[in-house]
Write a protein that holds these residues in place. Structure first.
Motif, mmCIF file in Angstrom:
data_model
loop_
_atom_site.group_PDB
_atom_site.id
_atom_site.type_symbol
_atom_site.label_atom_id
_atom_site.label_comp_id
_atom_site.label_asym_id
_atom_site.label_seq_id
_atom_site.Cartn_x
_atom_site.Cartn_y
_atom_site.Cartn_z
ATOM 1 N N ASN A 51 -19.768 74.237 -22.889
ATOM 2 C CA ASN A 51 -19.337 74.827 -24.165
ATOM 3 C C ASN A 51 -18.899 76.276 -23.997
ATOM 4 O OD1 ASN A 51 -19.810 72.491 -25.553
ATOM 5 N ND2 ASN A 51 -21.838 73.078 -26.302
ATOM 6 N N ARG A 56 -15.803 76.490 -26.340
ATOM 7 C CA ARG A 56 -16.104 75.700 -27.536
ATOM 8 C C ARG A 56 -17.158 76.353 -28.422
ATOM 9 N NH1 ARG A 56 -16.898 70.304 -23.997
ATOM 10 N NH2 ARG A 56 -14.717 69.844 -23.593
ATOM 11 N N TYR A 57 -18.144 76.940 -27.778
ATOM 12 C CA TYR A 57 -19.218 77.566 -28.543
ATOM 13 C C TYR A 57 -19.895 78.571 -27.637
ATOM 14 C CZ TYR A 57 -23.123 78.087 -31.745
ATOM 15 O OH TYR A 57 -24.041 78.608 -32.616
ATOM 16 N N ARG A 58 -20.037 79.825 -28.100
ATOM 17 C CA ARG A 58 -20.506 80.821 -27.158
ATOM 18 C C ARG A 58 -21.719 81.624 -27.628
ATOM 19 N NH1 ARG A 58 -15.473 83.021 -29.156
ATOM 20 N NH2 ARG A 58 -15.784 85.153 -29.879
ATOM 21 N N ALA A 95 -4.486 72.706 -17.648
ATOM 22 C CA ALA A 95 -3.827 71.959 -18.729
ATOM 23 C C ALA A 95 -4.629 72.120 -20.026
ATOM 24 C CB ALA A 95 -3.703 70.483 -18.363
ATOM 25 N N SER A 98 -3.950 75.554 -21.380
ATOM 26 C CA SER A 98 -2.605 75.720 -21.935
ATOM 27 C C SER A 98 -2.550 75.140 -23.349
ATOM 28 C CB SER A 98 -1.546 75.085 -21.025
ATOM 29 O OG SER A 98 -1.655 73.680 -21.012
ATOM 30 N N ARG A 99 -3.305 74.053 -23.583
ATOM 31 C CA ARG A 99 -3.347 73.496 -24.939
ATOM 32 C C ARG A 99 -4.024 74.473 -25.902
ATOM 33 N NH1 ARG A 99 -4.988 68.802 -23.707
ATOM 34 N NH2 ARG A 99 -7.207 68.936 -24.040
ATOM 35 N N ILE A 101 -4.365 77.775 -25.593
ATOM 36 C CA ILE A 101 -3.641 79.037 -25.748
ATOM 37 C C ILE A 101 -2.378 78.839 -26.594
ATOM 38 C CG2 ILE A 101 -2.309 80.785 -24.494
ATOM 39 C CD1 ILE A 101 -4.367 80.250 -22.144
ATOM 40 N N PHE A 102 -1.579 77.805 -26.279
ATOM 41 C CA PHE A 102 -0.298 77.653 -26.970
ATOM 42 C C PHE A 102 -0.425 76.961 -28.336
ATOM 43 C CE2 PHE A 102 1.048 78.063 -22.448
ATOM 44 C CZ PHE A 102 1.592 79.318 -22.596
ATOM 45 N N SER A 103 -1.632 76.491 -28.686
ATOM 46 C CA SER A 103 -1.836 76.056 -30.063
ATOM 47 C C SER A 103 -2.651 77.110 -30.805
ATOM 48 C CB SER A 103 -2.535 74.701 -30.123
ATOM 49 O OG SER A 103 -3.841 74.800 -29.618
ATOM 50 N N GLY A 104 -2.813 78.270 -30.158
ATOM 51 C CA GLY A 104 -3.409 79.414 -30.830
ATOM 52 C C GLY A 104 -4.887 79.282 -31.148
ATOM 53 N N ARG A 105 -5.569 78.316 -30.522
ATOM 54 C CA ARG A 105 -6.982 78.168 -30.840
ATOM 55 C C ARG A 105 -7.801 79.297 -30.225
ATOM 56 N NH1 ARG A 105 -10.726 72.743 -30.277
ATOM 57 N NH2 ARG A 105 -12.711 73.804 -30.282
ATOM 58 N N MET A 106 -7.510 79.606 -28.973
ATOM 59 C CA MET A 106 -8.233 80.726 -28.364
ATOM 60 C C MET A 106 -7.487 81.308 -27.176
ATOM 61 S SD MET A 106 -11.379 78.461 -26.960
ATOM 62 C CE MET A 106 -11.126 76.797 -26.403
ATOM 63 N N ARG A 107 -7.984 82.440 -26.751
ATOM 64 C CA ARG A 107 -7.448 83.096 -25.562
ATOM 65 C C ARG A 107 -8.147 82.544 -24.327
ATOM 66 N NH1 ARG A 107 -9.068 87.263 -28.516
ATOM 67 N NH2 ARG A 107 -10.781 87.538 -27.050
#
Lengths: 149, 410
Positions: A51, A56-58, A95, A98-99, A101-107
């Motif tokens: 996670n 996912r959870y920090r 991969a 990249s999903r 980052i480019f869907s803007g969910r997280m860095r």
């Protein structure tokens, strides 16, 4: 029409010819996930480690925020870590990111270049977390999860 | 019939390659600058696909999604899958970040005019809550917001039977996501609201769906390698199909203005609301990847049929090569039959009843570069013409699509 594959490959040459894995000895012994000892975290489950390193959870159970660091792509210890943690190849890890980052969910996680910089990161951040060779762990760190070879 | 002549097609490819080359050169230079995850930093990244696709028939044209006015036939074309995206991230501090993403791909007006796909301000007031304001990609279905990033998934493109009926890619609005731990698993919920933005190319015209409000939510449970998601979304259209001009040509016999108005009113889209339900299950562990997705769409307008769709996809990595196998399907249901003139003809345009077998392999040939080869065997009803372009009478509902792509991120 024949021009496409050829010129596309030429255009991509700098990417394909990116520096390959550095000639550094890889860890033959165990890897350990360690947390700055001052954070007060003694043990994590594999899921909790996943996670944190997959963004996912920090939050730790004590409410403090994990501050993970990852290694640069080219470092062989990075692929060892993810292979032992989730059985995934580096390309699959990239991969995944990249999903995100480019869907803007997280860095992407902050990256360090060497295991030495990794230990510096963990010491410098109150709840720093990273992976190191088990043999190199000292009192500044708590081993929270072990990854056998 | 003004399909792309060879010189024009060739010019498209050439321009694409030149653009890709230029942008990659610039990006290469940007990459050599130091970029670290320190507060206040600025980073640039990107993704792209150089793709070629062809089919085994000239009776229909195969498109990747509804935004493409022309598709692939027997001749290889780069228009279906080729894309370039550039993203700039500015991390203002630990709470605020700004992101802009521009994308160039073959689009509704047959050009590669770049568009702003994302432009938002992200606020993370706590490690478990994240909010975004601005122009956002939509997650009507699982993975729908990363449909353009070929490097991020296994097949050449997201299965069309499942995603075709999803023309919306951006909203201007806001979303909020909250993550809650359950033991060492996580539960994540997200809600979003916004105004749609986009145009859908029809036969000769474009249908502007801009201004239509949409909203949605999903709940997602992650347990180790398993991910389960249920989602709901809806859109209320605020414009009609631009079929008035063509309507008289659809109906062979004489039609009075009143009759035409009655038919068009029956097919009204403006003011109707369509509902989207979906369920997704993903298993991702070691060399295995598995996805199962199901959706159901309830259309508010009588111009469109409701539908069920789904796909299953499995891949197994061997070294750097991952062969995969999949099957997708879509079925129209619940027509609103009517004897009003022209209604049947308009409804026929959105009919689908077909299944697709997907066979392919992804080869991670170098760091951040993947080559893929894929065969899609589409087997359907001859009336299953959605969303193909320019179908010819007599087409038997079968088409094989062959695709080669190179996906990359930087």
């Amino acid at each position: 029409m024949r021009r496409l594959p050829f010129s596309a490959l030429v255009a991509l040459l700098p990417l394909v010819a990116a520096p390959s894995a550095l000639a550094q000895s890889s860890a033959t012994g165990g890897l350990a996930v360690v947390v700055n000892a001052r954070c007060g975290v003694a043990v994590l489950t594999r899921n909790e480690v996943v996670n944190i390193f997959f963004g996912r959870y920090r939050l730790f159970f004590n409410g403090r925020e994990a501050q993970p660091a990852d290694l640069e792509d080219s470092h062989p210890m990075r692929s060892q870590f993810y292979r032992r943690l989730v059985g995934k190849d580096i390309s699959e890890i990239n991969a995944y990111w990249s999903r995100q980052i480019f869907s803007g969910r997280m860095r992407a996680l902050p990256k360090v270049a060497t295991p030495e910089e990794m230990t510096q990161w963990i010491v410098a951040n109150p709840c720093g977390i990273g992976f190191v060779e088990q043999a190199k762990v000292d009192a500044r760190f708590n081993i929270v999860f072990e990854l056998a070879p | 019939m003004a399909y792309l002549s060879f010189p024009r097609f060739s010019a498209y490819l050439h321009r694409l390659v030149v653009r890709l080359g230029l942008v990659l050169a610039v990006a290469g230079a940007a990459l050599s600058l130091p970029a670290r995850g320190e507060p206040g930093d600025f980073t640039i990244g990107g993704f792209g696909t150089v793709g070629m696709a062809r089919t085994n028939t000239n009776d229909v044209e195969f498109v990747r999604d509804l935004s493409q006015p022309r598709g692939a036939r027997k001749r290889w074309t780069g228009n279906v899958d080729s894309i370039l995206g550039l993203q700039a991230n500015w991390r203002i501090n630990s709470e605020f970040a700004a992101v802009v993403q521009g994308v160039s791909r073959y689009r509704y007006d047959r050009s590669y005019t770049p568009e702003i796909a994302w432009a938002y301000l992200k606020v993370d007031p706590s490690p478990t809550l994240s909010m975004r304001f601005g122009r956002l990609g939509t997650e009507f279905f699982m993975l729908a917001d990363s449909r353009l990033v070929g490097y991020s998934y296994l097949p050449v493109r997201p299965p069309g039977d499942y995603f075709w009926s999803l023309p919306f890619s951006s909203i201007n609005g806001a979303d909020a996501a909250l993550t809650v731990p359950l033991a060492d698993n996580t539960l994540r919920g997200k809600i979003y609201y916004g105004i749609a933005d986009g145009k859908i190319p029809l036969e000769d015209e474009q249908w502007n769906i801009g201004g239509s409000p949409m909203m949605g939510a999903y709940l997602e449970y992650q347990a180790g390698p398993w991910l389960l998601r249920g989602s709901y979304a809806n859109i209320r259209f605020n414009s009609n199909l631009p079929i008035l001009q063509n309507f008289y040509s659809l109906v062979p016999h004489y039609l009075t203005a009143d009759q035409a108005r009655t038919s068009l009113d029956y097919l009204r889209v403006d003011g109707t609301r369509s509902h989207y339900y979906s369920l997704g299950l993903v298993y991702d562990n070691g060399p295995w990847q598995f996805q199962l997705m199901l959706n159901s769409i309830d259309q508010g307008s009588r111009a469109f049929a409701d539908s069920y769709a789904g796909y299953a996809l499995a891949g197994y990595r061997i070294g750097s090569v991952t062969p995969y196998l999949g099957y997708s399907w879509v079925r129209s249901r619940n027509y609103s039959p009517s004897s009003l003139p022209g209604v049947t003809q308009v409804q026929a345009d959105s009919f689908s009843r077909q299944g697709t077998t997907i066979v392919g392999a992804r080869w991670d040939v170098a760091r951040n570069v993947a080559l893929k080869a894929q065969w899609d065997a589409i087997r359907g009803d001859s009336a299953s013409i959605f969303p193909f372009r320019r179908e010819r009478p007599g087409w038997d509902g079968r088409v094989d699509v062959f695709s080669l792509t190179m996906d990359f991120v930087f």
